[in-house]
Design an enzyme around this catalytic site. Structure first.
Site, short mmCIF file in Angstrom:
data_model
loop_
_atom_site.label_atom_id
_atom_site.label_comp_id
_atom_site.label_asym_id
_atom_site.label_seq_id
_atom_site.Cartn_x
_atom_site.Cartn_y
_atom_site.Cartn_z
N LYS A 1 6.34 -1.73 2.01
CA LYS A 1 5.14 -1.12 2.61
C LYS A 1 4.00 -2.12 2.45
O LYS A 1 3.15 -2.03 1.57
CB LYS A 1 4.82 0.24 1.97
N LEU B 1 10.98 1.37 7.14
CA LEU B 1 10.36 1.84 5.90
C LEU B 1 11.06 3.13 5.44
O LEU B 1 11.23 4.04 6.26
CB LEU B 1 8.87 2.11 6.12
N GLU C 1 12.44 2.63 14.07
CA GLU C 1 11.43 3.62 13.68
C GLU C 1 10.27 3.60 14.66
O GLU C 1 10.28 2.83 15.62
CB GLU C 1 10.96 3.37 12.24
N TYR D 1 0.83 -1.21 0.00
CA TYR D 1 0.00 0.00 0.00
C TYR D 1 0.86 1.25 0.00
O TYR D 1 2.07 1.18 0.14
CB TYR D 1 -0.97 -0.01 1.19
N1 PDD Z 1 2.79 5.01 7.47
N2 PDD Z 1 7.51 3.73 8.96
C1 PDD Z 1 6.35 3.05 8.98
C2 PDD Z 1 6.34 1.70 9.62
C3 PDD Z 1 5.18 3.61 8.43
O1 PDD Z 1 4.04 2.91 8.44
C4 PDD Z 1 5.22 4.92 7.88
C5 PDD Z 1 4.02 5.59 7.28
C6 PDD Z 1 6.45 5.60 7.88
C7 PDD Z 1 6.59 6.99 7.28
O2 PDD Z 1 6.48 6.96 5.88
P1 PDD Z 1 5.95 8.22 5.07
O3 PDD Z 1 6.78 9.36 5.51
O4 PDD Z 1 6.19 7.85 3.67
O5 PDD Z 1 4.50 8.42 5.42
C8 PDD Z 1 7.57 4.98 8.42
C9 PDD Z 1 1.60 5.52 6.85
C10 PDD Z 1 1.37 6.98 7.01
C11 PDD Z 1 0.44 4.67 7.27
O6 PDD Z 1 0.65 3.47 7.42
O7 PDD Z 1 -0.70 5.17 7.40
#
Ligand code: PDD
Length: 288
Positions: free
Chosen positions: A151, A207, A183, A36
Site C-alpha cells: 500500500k 492490494l 482490481e 499508507y
Molecule cells: N484504497 N486496491 C487498491 C489499489 C486500493 O487503493 C484500495 C483501497 C483497495 C481496497 O482496500 P481496502 O478494502 O483495504 O480499503 C484495493 C483506499 C481506500 C485509498 O487509497 O483511499
C-alpha cells in the site's frame, strides 16, 4: 466533524492541520517513498483495526522501513485523534515515509527518522439509493508494477488510469493484466456468475483489501459460494454482477462496463443481499 480546523498527528505532535509541516526533502514528497493505510471508523470503532495494522506492517517490511510505532502506540494515536476530531463515521488516514535526508539522493541514509502523519476524515454516510444506481467503468490495461500488494503512496499509475476513465466520463476503471482481471484503481473486484461470487486471489498484482476479506467472510458466513480464483477479462462480459469494494466505497455495483450493461444493467440481487449484510455488520460494530 466540527467546522473548526482538523487536528492532525505529525511526528509525535498533535497540531491544527495548517500548522503541520513536512520538509521539502521528505522522501515521500520527492520519491513517493512511503506507505499508507485508510481505516474506516463506525461509531468510534475502527473496522478490522488489527488487520489494517498487519497490512501496514507487511507494506513496511516489503519496502524495508521499520515501524516507528508499536501497535499500542498506533492505537493510542488513533483514539486521541478521534477524540480531538469528534464526528460520526470517519476514516483514519495514516502515512509513513522514509523521512527527510540532508540531500536528494535515491540511496537511503541509514539514520533518518521516518515521517509519521495521521489525519481523520469524515466518511459521508453512504447514500444507498444512489449506490444502487451503480457506477460505470471501463477496462484498462494494468501497466502498474509487480508490487501492487504494497500500500504505497506512489500512486501515479493509479492516477493515470483513473484519469483515462474520467476522460471517458466514467467513474472508474477495471484493470486487466495479461488477460486477467486485477482490481479497480482504488478498490478490489468481485464478479458474480451463476450464483458463484468470485474474486482474484491475492498476489503481487493487487492490494489485499481489508473490505475484500470482510466481504468474503460475510458471504461465506451467510452460505454464499465464494471462490478466490483467476478471472479472465472475457468473463466480465458474461458476468451477472460486478462489484468494486473498498474501505470508503464499501460495495459498489458496476452496472455498465465499456459502455455495455453488466447483467441486467442494474444493481443485482447478490449485491442487494451482501450490502444488507455489510450494513448489519457496521451496525453491530457501532453498537457492539
Ligand atoms: N484504497 N486496491 C487498491 C489499489 C486500493 O487503493 C484500495 C483501497 C483497495 C481496497 O482496500 P481496502 O478494502 O483495504 O480499503 C484495493 C483506499 C481506500 C485509498 O487509497 O483511499
Amino acid at each position: 466533524m466540527a467546522s473548526s480546523e482538523p487536528i492532525v498527528y505529525i511526528n509525535s505532535e498533535y497540531l491544527p492541520q495548517s500548522q503541520a509541516c513536512v520538509s521539502v526533502l521528505d522522501r515521500g514528497f520527492l520519491f513517493g517513498d512511503g506507505v499508507y493505510e485508510v481505516i474506516p471508523v463506525f461509531g468510534g470503532k475502527p473496522l478490522r483495526l488489527n488487520e489494517h495494522l498487519d497490512r501496514l506492517q507487511r507494506s513496511m517490511d516489503r519496502v524495508s522501513l521499520s515501524n516507528p510505532l508499536s501497535r499500542d502506540q498506533w492505537k493510542e494515536v488513533f483514539s486521541l485523534l478521534l477524540e480531538k476530531n469528534p464526528g460520526a463515521d470517519r476514516s483514519i488516514y495514516l502515512q509513513v515515509t522514509r523521512g527527510a535526508a540532508p540531500v536528494r539522493d535515491l540511496s537511503v541514509e541509514a539514520d533518518i527518522d521516518p515521517t509519521v502523519f495521521v489525519m481523520v476524515n469524515d466518511i459521508k454516510p453512504v447514500d444507498y439509493a444512489r449506490l444502487e444506481n451503480g457506477i460505470e467503468a471501463i477496462t484498462v490495461d494494468d501497466f502498474r508494477w509487480k508490487a501492487c500488494d504494497i500500500k504505497s503512496v506512489s500512486l501515479i499509475a493509479n492516477v493515470m488510469i483513473r484519469l483515462q476513465a474520467n476522460a471517458k466520463s466514467v467513474m472508474d476503471a477495471v484493470m486487466v493484466r495479461d488477460g486477467l482481471v486485477t482490481e479497480g484503481t482504488a478498490s478490489n473486484i468481485f464478479v458474480v456468475q451463476n450464483g458463484v461470487i468470485s474474486t482474484p486471489p491475492k498476489s503481487d498484482c493487487l492490494l489485499p483489501g481489508i473490505t475484500r476479506d470482510l466481504v468474503i467472510d460475510l458471504a461465506r458466513a451467510n452460505n454464499f459460494v465464494v471462490e478466490e480464483r483467476d478471472i479472465r477479462q472475457s468473463e466480465l462480459q458474461t458476468a451477472d454482477e460486478i462489484w468494486l469494494t473498498s474501505s470508503t466505497r464499501e460495495i459498489a455495483p458496476v452496472v455498465k462496463l465499456d459502455n455495455r450493461p453488466v447483467g441486467d444493467g442494474v444493481a443485482g440481487e447478490y449485491w442487494r443481499k451482501l450490502i444488507g449484510i455489510y450494513q448489519d455488520y457496521k451496525q453491530e460494530l457501532r453498537h457492539g
